[in-house]
Design a protein around this motif. Sequence first.
Motif, short mmCIF file in Angstrom:
data_model
loop_
_atom_site.label_atom_id
_atom_site.label_comp_id
_atom_site.label_asym_id
_atom_site.label_seq_id
_atom_site.Cartn_x
_atom_site.Cartn_y
_atom_site.Cartn_z
N GLU A 9 0.84 -1.19 0.00
CA GLU A 9 0.00 0.00 0.00
C GLU A 9 0.88 1.25 0.00
O GLU A 9 1.87 1.33 0.72
CB GLU A 9 -0.93 0.00 1.22
N ILE A 10 0.50 2.20 -0.84
CA ILE A 10 1.25 3.45 -0.96
C ILE A 10 0.31 4.63 -0.72
O ILE A 10 -0.91 4.50 -0.80
CB ILE A 10 1.92 3.58 -2.35
N LEU B 262 2.95 -5.26 -5.97
CA LEU B 262 1.98 -4.42 -6.67
C LEU B 262 1.67 -3.20 -5.81
O LEU B 262 1.17 -3.33 -4.69
CB LEU B 262 0.68 -5.20 -6.92
N PRO B 263 1.95 -1.99 -6.31
CA PRO B 263 1.61 -0.78 -5.55
C PRO B 263 0.10 -0.58 -5.55
O PRO B 263 -0.54 -0.62 -6.61
CB PRO B 263 2.31 0.34 -6.32
N VAL B 264 -0.47 -0.33 -4.39
CA VAL B 264 -1.92 -0.17 -4.26
C VAL B 264 -2.24 1.14 -3.55
O VAL B 264 -1.72 1.41 -2.46
CB VAL B 264 -2.54 -1.35 -3.47
N LEU B 265 -3.06 1.96 -4.19
CA LEU B 265 -3.67 3.11 -3.53
C LEU B 265 -5.01 2.61 -2.99
O LEU B 265 -5.95 2.38 -3.76
CB LEU B 265 -3.86 4.25 -4.53
N PRO B 266 -5.11 2.37 -1.69
CA PRO B 266 -6.24 1.60 -1.15
C PRO B 266 -7.57 2.36 -1.12
O PRO B 266 -7.64 3.55 -0.83
CB PRO B 266 -5.79 1.25 0.27
N LEU B 267 -8.62 1.61 -1.46
CA LEU B 267 -10.01 2.03 -1.31
C LEU B 267 -10.74 0.90 -0.60
O LEU B 267 -10.37 -0.26 -0.74
CB LEU B 267 -10.65 2.30 -2.66
N SER B 268 -11.78 1.23 0.13
CA SER B 268 -12.51 0.20 0.90
C SER B 268 -13.84 -0.12 0.25
O SER B 268 -14.63 0.79 -0.06
CB SER B 268 -12.73 0.68 2.34
#
Length: 332
Positions: A52-53, A67-73
């Motif tokens: 997570e980034i 894998l770079p992840v810009l997190p959403l819920s």
Amino acid sequence: MTRLPLALTMGDPAGIGPEITAGAWRALREGGTVFAWLGDPACLPASLPVKEIETIEQAASVFSNALPVLPLSLSAPVRAGVPDSANAQTVIDSIARAVGLAKAGVAGGVITNPISKAVLRRGGFPHPGHTEFLAELCHVPGREVMMLASPMLRVVPVTIHVSLREALDTLSEDMIVETGLTTALALKQDFGFDRPRLAVAGLNPHAGEDGMMGREEIDMIIPAIERLRAKGIDVTGPMPPDTMFTESARQKYDAALCMYHDQALIPIKTLDMAHGVNVTLGLPIVRTSPDHGTAFDIAGKEIAEATSLVAALRLASVLSENRLNHKEGLPS
């Protein structure tokens, strides 16, 4: 390849998006096409290394290892193959955030994983599909143009997601001209063609046979071609649709302008389904997507192929770099 990381949307989490995202990262992790995924990490395959980034600029530093992840819920748990409109807003938010990153100049382009229009509609999404939503987010509604591109063929339908009856009723000389101008500009600034060549399909069998099989070519398509030529576009047609997609014919143009959806999509999907990429022209940002849907029937079975998504990511990278070079006056 582009100097900027790309933004890959989540798509419908119950479809094959998570699987093909994992496959695309594995295929590209050492290939120079850096992207970040915008979505809920919980729906990604458990075997996939994830990081997570906080900003997309951090993607390059972690991409080779995770894998770079810009997190959403998400609002509801995900069951592969069982879409849930409760998650529609997060899917929409992923698209909007990706577009925002591209508009801000920190992402080289947007690549969209497949969505289900029906699922999103039940969640209150008012648009026919990705393309129209992207145009609204970019404040250019009505100027969006859909291209399907592969190494073998590029096609642009003048009318898109409407019934054949509505396509025939709404097709106009102005629409053909506007679509042709948008396509020619994109071929120049994004695809790197100095003098793009367009081929325009006829609407009727044999391109109307001099009016014997319909007058649309005489009354609408030929005048549109003449207007495009007057604006300096290299354009031929109207060409009989049953012969313009042969191997020898395809060598004579860079993109085919078609009058309705299936006239464009049948030939490219027949010729090169695996490597076909959906490209939205007429936007201030680069946008591509794989040329297939959510495939709920095979989601979660680990048999989905990432080939088209890989092609979409690679093409977005090239288009992004070409557009940057075009703006700076550099060769593509």
